[in-house]
Design a protein around this motif. Structure first.
Motif, PDB file in Angstrom:
ATOM      1  N   VAL A  96       0.855  -1.188   0.000  1.00  0.00           N
ATOM      2  CA  VAL A  96       0.000   0.000   0.000  1.00  0.00           C
ATOM      3  C   VAL A  96       0.895   1.244   0.000  1.00  0.00           C
ATOM      4  O   VAL A  96       1.832   1.340   0.786  1.00  0.00           O
TER       5      VAL A  96
ATOM      6  N   ASP B 279      -2.661   5.799  -2.110  1.00  0.00           N
ATOM      7  CA  ASP B 279      -3.655   4.769  -2.405  1.00  0.00           C
ATOM      8  C   ASP B 279      -4.954   4.937  -1.622  1.00  0.00           C
ATOM      9  O   ASP B 279      -4.941   5.383  -0.471  1.00  0.00           O
TER      10      ASP B 279
ATOM     11  N   TYR C 230      -7.546   2.283  -0.229  1.00  0.00           N
ATOM     12  CA  TYR C 230      -7.365   0.860   0.039  1.00  0.00           C
ATOM     13  C   TYR C 230      -8.680   0.276   0.562  1.00  0.00           C
ATOM     14  O   TYR C 230      -9.304   0.855   1.452  1.00  0.00           O
TER      15      TYR C 230
ATOM     16  N   SER D 188      -2.737   5.200   5.657  1.00  0.00           N
ATOM     17  CA  SER D 188      -3.426   5.084   4.368  1.00  0.00           C
ATOM     18  C   SER D 188      -4.847   5.625   4.461  1.00  0.00           C
ATOM     19  O   SER D 188      -5.370   5.862   5.542  1.00  0.00           O
TER      20      SER D 188
END
Ligand code: PRX
Length: 631
Positions: free
Chosen positions: A295, A299, A301, A325
């Motif tokens: 990751v 990103d 996710y 993230s």
């Protein structure tokens, strides 16, 4: 991705990743990384752990006295400090931490700053209810942001969370509340599923009838008009939060303090409370989300697992938050309002990393390519799978139809007990459909025989993890004997996974299935014992045996053989009653697909049911050794 496929002598297909994927991978050279790990395993883990913030450093990376290991000895930390403050310090204050989509289209967005504030305030609310470090809090909630807030709030103050999947029934919930001696239960009045509001609170009320440890119930009220609460005993999620102080510093936790207990089905008796700790689990979740799922900072996710399972803990919540993230989360099932919904969500949120289960992929295959082809899936960069073997047909479909022969498929093998990935393909490595992959750097695993010796390539054996690792379970809650049963003594003690596997000449491992009485239905572990005892608790049933029957979509179907009490008559109503009884006791995931009424069951001379024989009969194959079968 270049599509050159080659065939080995075993006609095994191999997909080679394109050079840009090799460059994009964080582990670019598996052999070199593995060698570095083998040269000095403790230094390997020390370097990874050093990316994270610790209130006090460790005196020693590992302390291993069979069968117990301690990792990052005497270090102090808090996982929420690493999931939240660490990113505020690193200019991610206004980055989206969580996108959430409700079934009705409602959207909620939490930046890292908003999540941080919500977690602190709810943590204070829990403290106001009397929750202290070490107390257990049971979380029985739908997939909503408040579930994430509740989990992190527990971790913030050192309370141990035990999350129970909201699809479990009252008896399963009661077992987990009683087993963990939970002081507080956090729930919601209802859960949205396929357009219907499913009441949760009545299940909690029933589960609390014989649960003396519970002092308070926190209810997230979703329904309109709001559900009535019982004065004092039941409190409203947002009301207690509003009244609480805003600032809540992270509790200083020892690396070996318990972070959570997560129950998993056992082969016999009650479910096992798998205990994970603050330090080692944090390092394992961080390392694998970064290096296996690859990751990256920009990103979006999406891991489709419910937070009630270990995949949801490690890869829907803790791992991606440790990396800073942007997580996507939804209550949408894959087939409602139609089977295009997940692809539509991928398009509209620009999902880059998509982590799901073979059972979902096989369900999509049944409906054909037109559904995904209607959407722009070009944002996808990595596809990953977990929970059961990703059979070659499902691999090919995922790879071609969803990944457009570009995205690496990362088939991750691991368990509730292992805490994080163990054996998997890596983004820059060759992929072999049907094979999970190799042990990741940091993990030592092998396929062995009964005496602990490695078996030759392509021969079936037992999958074992041959050295301890940071995110390994530390205990089975209150059951040292069950913990010990995982560890095999011998020349070299090893952890028994209870999975059967084969290894090829390149070290790729194919998982064949369980070697014990667990049945994996749609990626969920179901113990034969729990289904059988649920059936036997019905007044018409004398004896019962459960088996898994291979199924093209679910992996396995649950089939049960039932002997009725004398005088009871088989009819449609009884079949319906039995299914309903299992649903009420264990929840919808354990309801048998098939019930067969029989007069006897194959047993050993000592009276143990030989499920293996039933299964062989069902599948029309040779049952193998039946020398212990009682005539
Ligand atoms: O049999 C293996 C199967 O799921 C078991 C672990 O189940 P649980 O503790 O519920 O955790 C599931 C999520 C990690 C394993 O013993 N399993 C898990 N992943 C795979 C798998 N079987 C084959 N391939 C996988 N990738």
């Amino acid at each position: 991705m270049t599509n050159t496929t080659q065939h080995t002598e075993h006609t095994q297909k191999v997909y080679k990743p394109a050079p840009e994927y090799r460059n994009d991978a964080r582990i670019k050279d598996y052999d070199l990384s593995y060698l570095n790990f083998q040269k000095d395993p403790e230094d390997f883990w020390r370097r990874i752990a050093s990316d994270l913030l610790w209130f006090r450093p460790w005196d020693k990376v590992k302390d291993w006295e069979y069968p117990h290991a301690r990792w990052f000895v005497n270090a102090k930390c808090n996982i929420t400090y690493n999931c939240l403050e660490r990113h505020l310090k690193n200019n991610r204050r206004n980055k989206v931490a969580l996108f959430w989509r409700g079934e009705d289209g409602t959207e909620k967005i939490y930046t890292y700053d908003r999540l941080y504030k919500a977690v602190m305030q709810f943590a204070n609310a829990l403290q106001d209810l009397g929750v202290e470090k070490g107390d257990v809090v049971c979380i029985y909630m739908p997939t909503v942001p408040e579930q994430v807030i509740a989990m992190l709030a527990c971790a913030r103050i050192g309370a141990v969370h035990t999350v129970v999947f909201a699809g479990y029934g009252a008896s399963s919930l009661n077992q987990r509340i009683v087993g963990s001696e939970a002081k507080v239960v956090i729930t919601a009045d209802a859960s949205m599923r396929r357009g219907k509001s499913i009441p949760l609170k009545p299940i909690v009320e029933e589960a609390l009838i014989h649960a003396p440890s519970v002092e308070r119930v926190v209810v997230l009220r979703i329904q309109d008009p709001p559900t009535c609460l019982l004065d004092d005993f039941e409190v409203d999620f947002y009301q207690i939060m509003k009244k609480a102080e805003k600032n809540c510093p992270a509790e200083v936790m020892d690396a070996e303090d318990t972070l959570f207990i997560l129950y998993t089905s056992g082969t016999t008796g009650a479910p096992k409370g798998i205990v994970h700790t603050c330090g080692g689990y944090m390092v394992g979740a961080y390392y694998t989300t970064k290096y296996v799922l690859n990751v990256k900072d920009d990103d979006v996710y999406w891991c489709t697992a419910d937070p009630g399972w270990i995949t949801g803990h490690t890869y829907a919540i803790y791992g991606p938050l440790l990396l800073g993230s942007t997580i996507f989360m939804t209550e949408h099932t894959p087939d409602y309002p139609d089977v295009g919904i997940w692809w539509q969500l991928i398009e509209s949120y620009g999902i880059n990393v998509f982590y799901t289960a073979p059972t979902a992929i096989r369900m999509f295959m049944r409906y054909g390519e037109d559904w995904p082809n209607e959407y722009d899936l070009s944002s996808l960069r990595i596809l990953a799978s977990v929970g059961e073997p990703l059979n070659p047909e499902a691999f090919e479909w995922f790879y071609k139809v969803i990944g457009k022969q570009r995205c690496p498929i990362i088939d991750t093998w691991w368990q509730t007990e292992t805490g994080s990935h163990m054996i998997t393909t890596l983004a820059g490595e060759e992929m072999k459909p049907g094979y999970a992959g190799k042990p990741i750097p940091g993990i030592m695993a092998d396929v062995i025989d009964k005496d602990g010796n490695p078996v030759p390539p392509h021969q079936a054996g037992y999958l074992a993890i041959t050295a301890p690792w940071p995110s390994m379970m530390r205990h089975v809650h209150n059951d040292e004997e069950r913990y010990k049963s995982y560890w095999n003594t011998g020349k070299q003690p090893y952890y028994s996974t209870n999975d059967l596997a084969i290894k090829d000449e390149d070290g790729y491992i194919m998982i064949l299935g369980r070697s014990d009485d667990l049945i994996i239905v749609s990626g969920h572990n179901i113990g034969t014992a729990e289904v059988e005892s649920a059936l036997i608790s019905h007044h018409a049933v004398a004896e019962a045996a459960a088996i898994g029957k291979p199924d093209a979509v679910k992996g396995n179907l649950l089939k049960v053989f039932v002997i009725l009490i004398e005088g009871k008559i088989v009819n449609e109503k009884l079949i319906h009653d039995l299914k309903y009884h299992v649903r009420q006791t264990l929840g919808p995931i354990a309801v048998p697909s098939e019930i067969e009424f029989v007069d006897s069951l194959p047993k050993t001379r000592s009276g143990k049911i030989m499920r293996r024989v039933l299964k062989a009969q069902e599948m029309g194959i040779d049952p193998g050794d039946i020398s212990t079968l009682d005539e």
